[in-house]
Design a protein around this motif. Sequence first.
Motif, short mmCIF file in Angstrom:
data_model
loop_
_atom_site.label_atom_id
_atom_site.label_comp_id
_atom_site.label_asym_id
_atom_site.label_seq_id
_atom_site.Cartn_x
_atom_site.Cartn_y
_atom_site.Cartn_z
N ILE A 9 0.81 -1.22 0.00
CA ILE A 9 0.00 0.00 0.00
C ILE A 9 0.84 1.26 0.00
O ILE A 9 0.32 2.32 -0.31
N ASP A 10 2.14 1.16 0.31
CA ASP A 10 2.95 2.37 0.22
C ASP A 10 3.07 2.85 -1.23
O ASP A 10 3.41 3.99 -1.48
N ALA A 11 2.75 1.96 -2.18
CA ALA A 11 2.86 2.33 -3.59
C ALA A 11 1.51 2.71 -4.20
O ALA A 11 1.43 3.13 -5.35
N VAL A 12 0.43 2.56 -3.43
CA VAL A 12 -0.90 2.90 -3.93
C VAL A 12 -1.04 4.43 -3.93
O VAL A 12 -0.54 5.10 -3.04
N ALA A 13 -1.74 4.98 -4.92
CA ALA A 13 -1.97 6.43 -4.93
C ALA A 13 -2.75 6.83 -3.68
O ALA A 13 -3.65 6.11 -3.22
N ALA A 14 -2.36 7.98 -3.12
CA ALA A 14 -2.82 8.40 -1.79
C ALA A 14 -4.33 8.31 -1.61
O ALA A 14 -4.82 7.92 -0.54
N ASP A 15 -5.10 8.64 -2.63
CA ASP A 15 -6.56 8.62 -2.50
C ASP A 15 -7.13 7.23 -2.27
O ASP A 15 -8.30 7.11 -1.90
N ILE A 55 -5.67 4.54 -0.43
CA ILE A 55 -5.09 3.72 0.64
C ILE A 55 -6.19 2.90 1.32
O ILE A 55 -6.12 1.68 1.42
N SER A 56 -7.22 3.59 1.80
CA SER A 56 -8.28 2.88 2.53
C SER A 56 -9.00 1.90 1.62
O SER A 56 -9.32 0.77 2.04
N PHE A 91 5.09 8.91 7.55
CA PHE A 91 4.16 7.87 7.10
C PHE A 91 2.82 7.82 7.84
O PHE A 91 2.03 6.89 7.64
N GLY A 110 0.13 9.32 7.42
CA GLY A 110 -1.01 9.28 6.52
C GLY A 110 -1.31 7.86 6.05
O GLY A 110 -2.47 7.44 5.98
N VAL A 111 -0.26 7.12 5.74
CA VAL A 111 -0.43 5.72 5.34
C VAL A 111 -1.07 4.92 6.48
O VAL A 111 -2.00 4.15 6.29
N GLY A 124 -4.80 5.84 6.87
CA GLY A 124 -5.59 5.26 5.78
C GLY A 124 -5.76 3.76 5.98
O GLY A 124 -6.83 3.19 5.76
#
Lengths: 337, 337
Positions: B190-196, B198-199, B228, B230-231, B234
């Motif tokens: 998930i660290d590579a998923v676009a920020a929007d 994550i959840s 991190f 924010g990660v 999410g």
Amino acid sequence: MVIDPPYLIFLGDVPDALAAKTGVGIVDWRPEWCIGQLRLEGCQADAGIPDMTIADAKARGVNTMVVGVVNAGGVLPPHWITSIVEALDAGLNVATGLHVRLASIPEIAEAAARGGGNLHDVRFTDERFATGKGNKRPGRRVLTVGTDCSVGKKYTVLALEREMRARGMDADFRATGQTGVFISGRGAAIDAVAADFISGAVEWIAPAADPGHWDLIEGQGSLFHPSFAGVSLGLLHGAQADAFIVCHEPTRTTMRGVSHALPSIQDVIDMTIACGLLTNPEITCSGIAVNTQKLGEDEARALLKTLAEKHDVPATDPIRFGVEGLVDRLETMAGKA
Amino acid sequence: MVIDPPYLIFLGDVPDALAAKTGVGIVDWRPEWCIGQLRLEGCQADAGIPDMTIADAKARGVNTMVVGVVNAGGVLPPHWITSIVEALDAGLNVATGLHVRLASIPEIAEAAARGGGNLHDVRFTDERFATGKGNKRPGRRVLTVGTDCSVGKKYTVLALEREMRARGMDADFRATGQTGVFISGRGAAIDAVAADFISGAVEWIAPAADPGHWDLIEGQGSLFHPSFAGVSLGLLHGAQADAFIVCHEPTRTTMRGVSHALPSIQDVIDMTIACGLLTNPEITCSGIAVNTQKLGEDEARALLKTLAEKHDVPATDPIRFGVEGLVDRLETMAGKA
């Protein structure tokens, strides 16, 4: 990502004004950068600036054609591709917020190579961000936060920038979303940044500055939004905001796109401080910005008065009543510091 | 992203055991999937399983060669490319956690097309996630959270899975990082998923399940890590955890990669509950997992006793002392529910 103004605003042949929201927003906030608009036959939107051909735009010094429209599905219709190729062949850059990369369309990639113009896909970023370090850096920073998405975070900081500059203050709007990037000519759509780099991207967007400089950072989402709270928290830590302004839409009952109720303004103040202390122990709420568009004027003024008294900060509708009170408070804070 | 076991673990010619950490981790937790290892001349790592050629691996039913090593700079050295092409030509899939996409290397893309095997770049995801909805879904979920990065979040949930399955409980490790994806054969980094997203990605990783099923979700970062947080937030909202376990490394003084002090375990419990309530009002702390590797046994046991008493939850070092107490507590919680 740096986008060179002045702009030609491409509106295509969109069926209504809403589809041209981005283009109109750019003209609203950066009229001096918007030399003209390019509309195709059947276009139902109007940004209120001169219609212009690509050749005329080039002759008048335009550097970039901004595709300021969204199309159903985010795809590029073939007749828009024709216009984009024409712009590139004229030597312009082309910038879009579409879901598809311009360079993934062979005719566009070839035209860019031929014409020498740059392609800017604002929804994607090729900037290699570092991870955030969380260290306080020089310069003052204001962040808008919200009880929800789409409650006026971008318009509030843009209104602050206009008022602060009118007062001779050294202030810059810092964009974190695609429309904002077109308006500031710089920034990154942080919703598209890989999750590990949210804070680092914001440290890049609002870098170290003169001690008297103000960065006015566009917030995103809400710490209470189940879908986007992670983005909001990463943004808060990247911003290391000295002051935040809570944005709110008073008639909304559930958060955008989900079934959760809105938090109270007090909830947002408390959570923003509880989290924000990590990267800025001085963080403080400096105002409330309410989108009162659905309220009558008396009702709006009464609500703002109540909120200002309850939370002991200035409360306004930035578009309807201006942001003088918000800027006064920031000046007072700075004077104390 | 689904990766088909059994695996051939490719260790290349790495200069030390640390560079093969991912490969060794897979063998530790999924020995039954790891048929053999492929080491090139000069390799200084050993996962402790039979050395095997690609042809032998294919003959023994291997489906995927996992490049379980990191190379300086994350690039693929040419002689590794040769092995990857050979594996693809033998009809195997190839999975890596490198920073470069396999398909971006022409020889590899061509070999994949020829051989019919799939390429899995675990650091990238082509899965189109939805944004998170934040609705409680059936099934029980446990999340590991931390006072910092790299404090044992993955190993704790893996140890829980092993113990719960040994007791006949219906439990699955849910990976959110690259090594975890190889270990579970599924998941997303998930660290590579676009920020929007994550959840939304975590809602996909740990989907609705039988009411008695346990998802054991690998946490990332820390709500108190400036880079991190924010990660982590999410992830918390995507997990909608019923229970969380706080992971901690007691000798660390500053958080990984930054100059900030570690939060206390109580800080982490309080903030996790304060935030987690949004998507699961029943969220509760069910234990503490401490990496006591740098402490003597008496010191470790004394620390765990103190923590268990102070926070009124089981406290253990999952690797050193097992996770029986943690699982007992989860069973008790489930009995009550």
